[in-house]
Scaffold this motif. Structure first.
Motif, PDB file in Angstrom:
ATOM      1  N   ILE A  48       2.057  11.888   0.658  1.00 51.46           N
ATOM      2  CA  ILE A  48       2.577  11.008   1.706  1.00 51.46           C
ATOM      3  C   ILE A  48       3.954  10.486   1.318  1.00 51.46           C
ATOM      4  CG2 ILE A  48       2.201   8.834   2.918  1.00 51.46           C
ATOM      5  CD1 ILE A  48      -0.781   9.360   2.657  1.00 51.46           C
ATOM      6  N   MET A  49       4.099  10.036   0.087  1.00 52.91           N
ATOM      7  CA  MET A  49       5.386   9.529  -0.389  1.00 52.91           C
ATOM      8  C   MET A  49       6.130  10.671  -1.063  1.00 52.91           C
ATOM      9  SD  MET A  49       5.928   6.568   0.524  1.00 52.91           S
ATOM     10  CE  MET A  49       7.432   6.515  -0.394  1.00 52.91           C
ATOM     11  N   LEU A  50       7.112  11.218  -0.388  1.00 54.73           N
ATOM     12  CA  LEU A  50       7.821  12.374  -0.929  1.00 54.73           C
ATOM     13  C   LEU A  50       8.595  12.018  -2.185  1.00 54.73           C
ATOM     14  CD1 LEU A  50       9.063  13.912   2.409  1.00 54.73           C
ATOM     15  CD2 LEU A  50       7.102  14.572   1.020  1.00 54.73           C
ATOM     16  N   GLN A  51       9.283  10.902  -2.167  1.00 52.25           N
ATOM     17  CA  GLN A  51      10.036  10.507  -3.351  1.00 52.25           C
ATOM     18  C   GLN A  51       9.927   8.992  -3.493  1.00 52.25           C
ATOM     19  OE1 GLN A  51      13.950  12.028  -3.578  1.00 52.25           O
ATOM     20  NE2 GLN A  51      14.365  11.075  -5.523  1.00 52.25           N
ATOM     21  N   GLN A  52       9.232   8.566  -4.534  1.00 53.39           N
ATOM     22  CA  GLN A  52       9.002   7.142  -4.747  1.00 53.39           C
ATOM     23  C   GLN A  52      10.228   6.474  -5.370  1.00 53.39           C
ATOM     24  OE1 GLN A  52       6.280   5.404  -3.883  1.00 53.39           O
ATOM     25  NE2 GLN A  52       7.286   3.582  -4.584  1.00 53.39           N
ATOM     26  N   GLY A  53      10.639   6.933  -6.503  1.00 48.42           N
ATOM     27  CA  GLY A  53      11.782   6.330  -7.180  1.00 48.42           C
ATOM     28  C   GLY A  53      11.507   4.903  -7.592  1.00 48.42           C
ATOM     29  N   ILE A  54      12.565   4.121  -7.688  1.00 52.72           N
ATOM     30  CA  ILE A  54      12.464   2.722  -8.104  1.00 52.72           C
ATOM     31  C   ILE A  54      12.041   1.826  -6.940  1.00 52.72           C
ATOM     32  CG2 ILE A  54      14.849   2.140  -7.636  1.00 52.72           C
ATOM     33  CD1 ILE A  54      12.995   1.110 -10.794  1.00 52.72           C
ATOM     34  N   ALA A  55      11.889   2.392  -5.757  1.00 55.02           N
ATOM     35  CA  ALA A  55      11.558   1.596  -4.574  1.00 55.02           C
ATOM     36  C   ALA A  55      10.154   0.999  -4.637  1.00 55.02           C
ATOM     37  CB  ALA A  55      11.686   2.449  -3.311  1.00 55.02           C
ATOM     38  N   GLY A  56       9.331   1.438  -5.547  1.00 55.14           N
ATOM     39  CA  GLY A  56       7.968   0.918  -5.629  1.00 55.14           C
ATOM     40  C   GLY A  56       7.905  -0.521  -6.082  1.00 55.14           C
ATOM     41  N   ILE A  57       8.776  -0.913  -7.004  1.00 48.38           N
ATOM     42  CA  ILE A  57       8.742  -2.284  -7.531  1.00 48.38           C
ATOM     43  C   ILE A  57       9.125  -3.305  -6.461  1.00 48.38           C
ATOM     44  CG2 ILE A  57       9.717  -3.846  -9.243  1.00 48.38           C
ATOM     45  CD1 ILE A  57       9.913  -1.376 -11.097  1.00 48.38           C
ATOM     46  N   PRO A  58      10.259  -3.149  -5.761  1.00 49.99           N
ATOM     47  CA  PRO A  58      10.563  -4.127  -4.705  1.00 49.99           C
ATOM     48  C   PRO A  58       9.540  -4.115  -3.577  1.00 49.99           C
ATOM     49  CG  PRO A  58      12.514  -2.834  -5.197  1.00 49.99           C
ATOM     50  CD  PRO A  58      11.375  -2.230  -5.949  1.00 49.99           C
ATOM     51  N   SER A  59       8.956  -2.965  -3.301  1.00 49.86           N
ATOM     52  CA  SER A  59       7.946  -2.905  -2.236  1.00 49.86           C
ATOM     53  C   SER A  59       6.758  -3.783  -2.575  1.00 49.86           C
ATOM     54  CB  SER A  59       7.460  -1.469  -2.050  1.00 49.86           C
ATOM     55  OG  SER A  59       8.487  -0.635  -1.638  1.00 49.86           O
ATOM     56  N   VAL A  60       6.266  -3.659  -3.782  1.00 52.93           N
ATOM     57  CA  VAL A  60       5.107  -4.449  -4.179  1.00 52.93           C
ATOM     58  C   VAL A  60       5.469  -5.932  -4.242  1.00 52.93           C
ATOM     59  CG1 VAL A  60       3.464  -4.878  -6.040  1.00 52.93           C
ATOM     60  CG2 VAL A  60       3.994  -2.537  -5.372  1.00 52.93           C
ATOM     61  N   LEU A  61       6.627  -6.265  -4.788  1.00 56.16           N
ATOM     62  CA  LEU A  61       7.021  -7.673  -4.899  1.00 56.16           C
ATOM     63  C   LEU A  61       7.223  -8.310  -3.527  1.00 56.16           C
ATOM     64  CD1 LEU A  61       9.461  -7.654  -7.940  1.00 56.16           C
ATOM     65  CD2 LEU A  61       7.130  -8.506  -7.837  1.00 56.16           C
ATOM     66  N   MET A  62       7.927  -7.629  -2.640  1.00 52.39           N
ATOM     67  CA  MET A  62       8.134  -8.188  -1.300  1.00 52.39           C
ATOM     68  C   MET A  62       6.825  -8.267  -0.528  1.00 52.39           C
ATOM     69  SD  MET A  62      11.809  -6.851  -0.017  1.00 52.39           S
ATOM     70  CE  MET A  62      11.668  -5.194  -0.612  1.00 52.39           C
ATOM     71  N   ALA A  64       0.807  -1.212   0.000  1.00 51.82           N
ATOM     72  CA  ALA A  64       0.000   0.000   0.000  1.00 51.82           C
ATOM     73  C   ALA A  64       0.844   1.268   0.000  1.00 51.82           C
ATOM     74  CB  ALA A  64      -0.931   0.001   1.197  1.00 51.82           C
ATOM     75  N   ILE A  65       2.022   1.224   0.572  1.00 58.35           N
ATOM     76  CA  ILE A  65       2.855   2.426   0.666  1.00 58.35           C
ATOM     77  C   ILE A  65       3.200   2.993  -0.725  1.00 58.35           C
ATOM     78  CG2 ILE A  65       5.151   3.257   1.358  1.00 58.35           C
ATOM     79  CD1 ILE A  65       3.260   3.173   3.667  1.00 58.35           C
ATOM     80  N   PRO A  66       3.628   2.183  -1.707  1.00 57.68           N
ATOM     81  CA  PRO A  66       3.929   2.768  -3.014  1.00 57.68           C
ATOM     82  C   PRO A  66       2.694   3.309  -3.736  1.00 57.68           C
ATOM     83  CG  PRO A  66       4.948   0.629  -2.846  1.00 57.68           C
ATOM     84  CD  PRO A  66       4.056   0.796  -1.663  1.00 57.68           C
ATOM     85  N   LEU A  67       1.518   2.862  -3.333  1.00 54.75           N
ATOM     86  CA  LEU A  67       0.291   3.325  -3.973  1.00 54.75           C
ATOM     87  C   LEU A  67      -0.312   4.532  -3.259  1.00 54.75           C
ATOM     88  CD1 LEU A  67      -1.284  -0.187  -4.582  1.00 54.75           C
ATOM     89  CD2 LEU A  67       0.110   1.168  -6.147  1.00 54.75           C
ATOM     90  N   ALA A  68       0.382   5.035  -2.239  1.00 59.09           N
ATOM     91  CA  ALA A  68      -0.105   6.182  -1.471  1.00 59.09           C
ATOM     92  C   ALA A  68      -0.021   7.451  -2.317  1.00 59.09           C
ATOM     93  CB  ALA A  68       0.721   6.333  -0.197  1.00 59.09           C
ATOM     94  N   PRO A  69      -0.781   8.484  -1.946  1.00 58.43           N
ATOM     95  CA  PRO A  69      -0.687   9.751  -2.675  1.00 58.43           C
ATOM     96  C   PRO A  69       0.705  10.352  -2.572  1.00 58.43           C
ATOM     97  CG  PRO A  69      -2.605   9.723  -1.232  1.00 58.43           C
ATOM     98  CD  PRO A  69      -1.817   8.495  -0.940  1.00 58.43           C
ATOM     99  N   LEU A  70       1.002  11.194  -3.522  1.00 56.34           N
ATOM    100  CA  LEU A  70       2.347  11.774  -3.597  1.00 56.34           C
ATOM    101  C   LEU A  70       2.658  12.650  -2.386  1.00 56.34           C
ATOM    102  CD1 LEU A  70       4.735  11.681  -5.439  1.00 56.34           C
ATOM    103  CD2 LEU A  70       3.859  13.681  -6.628  1.00 56.34           C
TER     104      LEU A  70
END
Length: 141
Positions: A37-51, A29-35
């Motif tokens: 809340i998430m100041l800088q997403q970057g490439i961290a969204g892919i590992p977050s969803v996979l893990m 849910a964190i990578p899908l949060a509004p911008l």
């Protein structure tokens, strides 16, 4: 109905699986949060969803196939520890803490002793009457 639910819940590592599913959902849910809340997403969204998905699958596998609880617990703890580094401090530490807690509860869970019949002669197995008696104790020979 309530008795059936209670019996099902006690026959598997329910609370560890629930913690792992919640940790995985939080990491997803964190990578899908509004911008905001998430100041800088970057490439961290892919590992977050996979893990997060791996942790959800491990929690569900602990529920529906409890004999794989050891593998599910270890993989959940490893994913939670990796999420600390790879996924926005493990979902702001909530996902990591829940994942480590759930994985360790899954790994440590043991089925009830009365669930499986004991082999004859095994410790804790019921013995025949008079099996431990020695001659002269008043037990029939």
């Amino acid at each position: 109905m309530l008795l059936t639910w209670r019996r099902w819940r006690r026959a598997r590592p329910f609370w560890g699986g629930l913690a792992a599913v919640l940790a995985g959902a939080e990491l997803c849910a964190i990578p899908l949060a509004p911008l905001k809340i998430m100041l800088q997403q970057g490439i961290a969204g892919i590992p977050s969803v996979l893990m997060g998905l791996v942790m959800i699958v491990m929690g569900l596998s602990a529920w529906f196939t409890p004999h794989y609880r050891g593998l599910a617990g270890v993989l959940t703890v490893l994913c939670a520890a990796a999420a600390l580094v790879m996924s926005n401090l493990g979902g702001f530490l909530i996902g990591t803490v829940l994942g480590i807690l759930g994985g360790s509860m899954m790994f440590a869970w043991q089925p009830a002793l009365g669930a499986a019949p004991a082999e004859p002669g095994a410790p804790g197995a019921p013995r025949a009457p008079g099996a431990d008696a020695e001659p002269g104790d008043g037990a029939p020979a």
